[in-house]
Scaffold this active site. Structure first.
Site, short mmCIF file in Angstrom:
data_model
loop_
_atom_site.label_atom_id
_atom_site.label_comp_id
_atom_site.label_asym_id
_atom_site.label_seq_id
_atom_site.Cartn_x
_atom_site.Cartn_y
_atom_site.Cartn_z
N GLY A 1 0.70 -1.61 -0.24
CA GLY A 1 -0.01 -0.37 0.10
C GLY A 1 0.58 0.80 -0.20
N CYS B 1 5.25 -6.31 1.55
CA CYS B 1 5.55 -4.81 1.83
C CYS B 1 4.45 -4.15 2.70
CB CYS B 1 5.22 -3.94 0.00
SG CYS B 1 6.16 -2.61 0.18
N TYR B 2 3.56 -2.90 2.42
CA TYR B 2 3.16 -2.37 3.41
C TYR B 2 2.69 -3.79 4.48
CZ TYR B 2 0.00 0.52 6.07
OH TYR B 2 -0.47 1.41 6.89
N HIS C 1 8.33 -7.68 -3.47
CA HIS C 1 6.70 -7.88 -3.87
C HIS C 1 6.89 -9.24 -5.01
CE1 HIS C 1 4.71 -4.42 -3.37
NE2 HIS C 1 6.00 -3.44 -3.44
N GLU D 1 5.22 -10.50 -6.71
CA GLU D 1 3.92 -10.86 -7.65
C GLU D 1 4.48 -10.10 -8.84
OE1 GLU D 1 3.65 -8.84 -4.96
OE2 GLU D 1 2.32 -7.44 -5.29
N ASP E 1 -16.79 -8.91 -23.59
CA ASP E 1 -17.46 -9.09 -22.15
C ASP E 1 -18.73 -9.72 -22.50
OD1 ASP E 1 -15.24 -8.98 -21.45
OD2 ASP E 1 -15.34 -7.08 -20.45
N LYS F 1 -9.84 -10.20 -17.53
CA LYS F 1 -9.93 -9.58 -18.75
C LYS F 1 -9.15 -11.64 -19.07
CE LYS F 1 -11.50 -7.33 -22.26
NZ LYS F 1 -12.91 -7.34 -22.14
#
Ligand code: XMP
Length: 520
Positions: free
Chosen positions: A61, A88-89, A176, A178, A234, A376
């Protein structure tokens, strides 16, 4: 799919502290075949319990835990007896909440760093070396360890880069895992999700479809459903899914504005109605659109005219389907997460979805959003399994107002017809040369500006076509694609030779920012 009746599936809950990477964590986990959901960090404990997560991730964050009033994880996180990973945060608030201390570093560390793994732990099992490259981004770091925690790993400038509790399944990473810059990050997340939390891979397209169908049937019963089909990914996937779930109870309204790509209206009907058997009312509204756009040159006014007419026509058609009880929409997960975002110290901000169509005032339709849990790329994978052609599912994004924003100045039938032909040539050559999938978006733009050319023996004054092709991940920034000269040459000569009224072709080499992707 987010209702009480859903089948239970292994899932990881991510509590969002506002990091720009939060959605990326969820996508990485889902790519492992495990469902993952994002909730605001101050989500109420009952909701957390009801989700029955097998593990919780506290995201990064933008704030500093050293500031008073900065966000904290709800206590329930540490009461459920399940694994918790702070990133992290998320790790820093974990430390503060567990009795440790975080301080602000004299210098901020951004970018690559090398982590030394100091202790054995399941989290780091299987990472190929003892030393892994990671991507750090922080200004604070842990200065005092909370009781019963130990240091798992460190970097040169950050001695406490990963921590773990001695007896409980709680752990934290200062970096991180990710982001793609952390090459072993995926392995770390995999260890957490699969080994430490014990999640099984059940989140695969076939199962998602099965669950959706069951949930739609339970919800809708024998009611009728309407859907505004645009031909985009979509709404097409929603149509295909609902067709499987409720068949003839679904009616799609496809407003053909005349502002679609060449033959796209027919193609939508061929794929959706003839091939998949979806019940579609096609409204040929071309003339109404051109009438509404006559003399309109201001881009905002064009957008308004196109959007307003869409609502008018959809309302007319919906009014004919008075027995419908449900309105289906192609809302997808990023819309949902954005809508639910918490702003620190303020009430939740609810953003209205862009894709909510207008409804007749006297119609009270209930909303059904069968793909609201999906990213998506998941929607696309589902589309392929549901039988939509690959080219449609993986086609470049197309703006709602269609070619209305790609014809500069007044949108006339002649200009649109010219643009459609030029655009089709560009797309055909891109595909032929293997460049379509290498670009995020590509299209032609019609510029109503005369310039001279000599064709045959005659001097002609004709208009200009600009070609735009960009590379982009999120469409927030974009680079112009370095298309091969030979390809550009072929496209240019074909357009000038095959498309009447065009004497010149240019290639747009502006990046975003400052230029936008569309010209308008
Ligand atoms: P810009 O031009 O803002 O475009 O760089 C970013 C992305 O958004 C698409 N776009 C739209 N999509 N309705 C849409 O559904 C719109 O009015 C609209 N305007 C731009 C654009 O094609 C690109 O992918």
């Amino acid at each position: 799919m987010s209702d009480k009746n859903q089948l239970h599936r292994d899932n990881i809950l991510i509590l969002d502290f506002g990091s720009q990477y939060t959605q990326l964590i969820a996508r990485r986990i889902r790519d492992m075949g495990v469902f993952s959901e994002i909730k605001p960090y101050d989500c109420d404990p009952e909701t957390i319990k009801a989700l029955r997560p097998k593990g919780i991730i506290l995201s990064g964050g933008p704030e500093s835990v050293t500031e008073t009033g900065s966000p904290r994880a709800p206590l329930i996180v540490f009461e459920l007896g399940i694994p918790v990973l702070g990133i992290c945060y998320g790790m820093q608030t974990m430390v503060e909440q567990q009795g440790g201390k975080v301080g602000t570093m004299s210098h901020r560390e951004f970018g690559p760093a090398t982590v030394n793994v100091l202790e054995e732990h399941d989290l780091f099992a299987g990472v190929s070396q003892e030393v892994i490259d990671v991507w750090m981004s922080h200004g604070d770091s842990v200065v005092t360890m909370p009781p019963d925690y130990y240091i798992l790993a460190s970097t040169k400038t950050c001695p406490i880069a990963a921590i773990a509790h001695r007896t409980k399944p709680w752990m934290g990473l200062q970096f991180h895992p990710e982001v793609s810059h952390t090459p072993e990050g995926e392995q770390l997340l995999q260890q957490f999700v699969k080994v430490i939390c014990g999640c099984e891979s059940m989140w695969v397209p076939e199962r998602i479809i099965e669950e959706s169908i069951q949930s739609v049937r339970e919800k809708v019963g024998t009611d009728k459903v309407i859907l505004a089909l645009s031909g985009g990914v979509d709404s097409s996937v929603v149509a295909a899914l609902l067709q499987k779930a409720i068949g003839a109870q679904l009616t799609c309204v496809f407003v053909d504005t005349g502002l679609l790509r060449l033959n796209e209206g027919d193609e939508v009907m061929r794929v959706m109605q003839a091939h998949l058997g979806v019940n579609i009312i096609r409204v040929n509204a071309r003339d109404r659109y051109f009438a509404a756009l006559k003399g309109v040159v201001d881009p905002e006014a064009k957008r308004k005219a196109i959007g307003g007419l869409f609502i008018e026509i959809f309302e007319e058609e919906a009014a004919k389907l008075m027995d419908a009880k449900w309105l289906a929409q192609g809302t997808i997960y990023p819309d949902v997460v954005e809508s639910a975002k918490t702003v620190q110290g303020k009430a939740h901000v609810i953003k209205s979805h862009h894709n909510v169509g207008g409804l007749p005032a006297d119609m009270t339709l209930k909303l059904i959003e069968p793909i609201r849990d999906l990213f998506k790329d998941e929607v696309r994978r589902l589309g392929v399994v549901l039988g939509l052609p690959y080219e449609r599912v993986y086609c470049h994004p197309f703006p709602g107002p269609g070619l209305g924003v790609r014809v500069l100045g007044e949108v006339t039938p002649e200009a649109v017809a010219t643009l459609q032909k030029a655009d089709a040539i560009f797309m055909e050559e891109l595909r032929l040369h293997g460049w379509y999938d290498k670009t995020a978006q590509a299209f032609a733009v019609y510029i109503p500006q005369k310039s001279v050319a000599v064709m045959g023996d005659a001097r002609v004054y004709a208009d200009v076509i600009a070609l735009r092709a960009v590379e982009s991940i999120d469409y927030m920034t974009a680079q112009w694609a370095r298309l091969p000269y030979d390809l550009l040459d072929k496209v240019s000569s074909r357009i000038v030779n095959e498309v009447k009224n065009i004497s010149r072709v240019t290639y747009d080499i502006s990046s975003k920012p400052p230029a936008t992707i569309e010209w308008e």
